[in-house]
Design a protein around this motif. Structure first.
Motif, PDB file in Angstrom:
ATOM      1  N   ILE A 104       0.896  -1.155   0.000  1.00 33.22           N
ATOM      2  CA  ILE A 104       0.000   0.000   0.000  1.00 33.22           C
ATOM      3  C   ILE A 104       0.935   1.205   0.000  1.00 33.22           C
ATOM      4  O   ILE A 104       1.749   1.367   0.908  1.00 33.22           O
ATOM      5  CB  ILE A 104      -0.901   0.026   1.245  1.00 33.22           C
ATOM      6  CG1 ILE A 104      -1.756  -1.249   1.323  1.00 33.22           C
ATOM      7  CG2 ILE A 104      -1.780   1.276   1.230  1.00 33.22           C
ATOM      8  CD1 ILE A 104      -2.552  -1.385   2.617  1.00 33.22           C
ATOM      9  N   PHE A 107      -2.366   7.233  -0.426  1.00 34.02           N
ATOM     10  CA  PHE A 107      -3.767   7.505  -0.094  1.00 34.02           C
ATOM     11  C   PHE A 107      -4.147   8.877  -0.630  1.00 34.02           C
ATOM     12  O   PHE A 107      -3.314   9.784  -0.665  1.00 34.02           O
ATOM     13  CB  PHE A 107      -3.988   7.506   1.429  1.00 34.02           C
ATOM     14  CG  PHE A 107      -3.827   6.157   2.060  1.00 34.02           C
ATOM     15  CD1 PHE A 107      -4.896   5.278   2.123  1.00 34.02           C
ATOM     16  CD2 PHE A 107      -2.607   5.769   2.572  1.00 34.02           C
ATOM     17  CE1 PHE A 107      -4.750   4.029   2.701  1.00 34.02           C
ATOM     18  CE2 PHE A 107      -2.453   4.521   3.155  1.00 34.02           C
ATOM     19  CZ  PHE A 107      -3.529   3.654   3.218  1.00 34.02           C
ATOM     20  N   ALA A 118      -7.244   4.274  -1.616  1.00 30.93           N
ATOM     21  CA  ALA A 118      -5.967   3.628  -1.297  1.00 30.93           C
ATOM     22  C   ALA A 118      -5.415   2.993  -2.566  1.00 30.93           C
ATOM     23  O   ALA A 118      -6.165   2.397  -3.354  1.00 30.93           O
ATOM     24  CB  ALA A 118      -6.164   2.559  -0.226  1.00 30.93           C
TER      25      ALA A 118
END
Length: 151
Positions: A104, A107, A118
């Motif tokens: 990840i 954002f 995300a």
């Protein structure tokens, strides 16, 4: 997910594929799907040789920081080693049809101030999730596993 450490399970939901993009690559499809409660939209690049999808498919997706049922980190072992653990030590990967590892990395706040987007990269295969802060709050910049299975 029964038995999975709550800290390791960041996100899980059921989705229905509503669109596949036009083919740009031989082995990759970009799927667009919506959660059952229609609060989350995902876009996911997926290897269509390993996990072919079509419009209308219903999928269960889990994002977790570990493949261990107890949520312990994988330490120095690579994800392939974790997935090949002995029969006594099974892993979450055993219960899913498609597993990948990535990060990840970004954002963005939604235009309405109530949602977040995300972004995750799995070695060049990309995923984005758009949904309410409340559901996506556990996500943070870190390495994760994406596990997908048909419902």
């Amino acid at each position: 997910m029964a038995g999975l450490g709550s800290d390791a399970q960041l996100f899980e939901d059921n989705f229905r594929v509503h669109k596949l993009s036009d083919k740009k690559y031989d082995r990759v499809d970009r799927i667009y799907a919506t959660s059952e409660d229609k609060s989350i939209e995902i876009t996911l690049d997926i290897n269509n040789e390993l996990f072919p999808c079509k419009e209308g498919d219903e999928l269960n997706m889990l994002i977790a920081t570990s493949l261990h049922y107890d949520g312990t980190k994988d330490d120095e072992r690579g994800w392939r080693d974790v997935a090949k653990m002995g029969a006594n030590e099974g892993s979450l990967a055993d219960q899913y049809d498609y597993v990948c590892y990535g990060k990840i990395y970004k954002f963005e706040d939604g235009e309405d101030g109530q949602t977040i987007k995300a972004y995750i990269s799995f070695g060049g295969l990309l995923m984005s999730l758009v949904g309410p802060y409340k559901k996506l709050t556990p996500l943070r910049v870190e390495y994760v596993y994406l596990l997908v299975r048909r419902r």
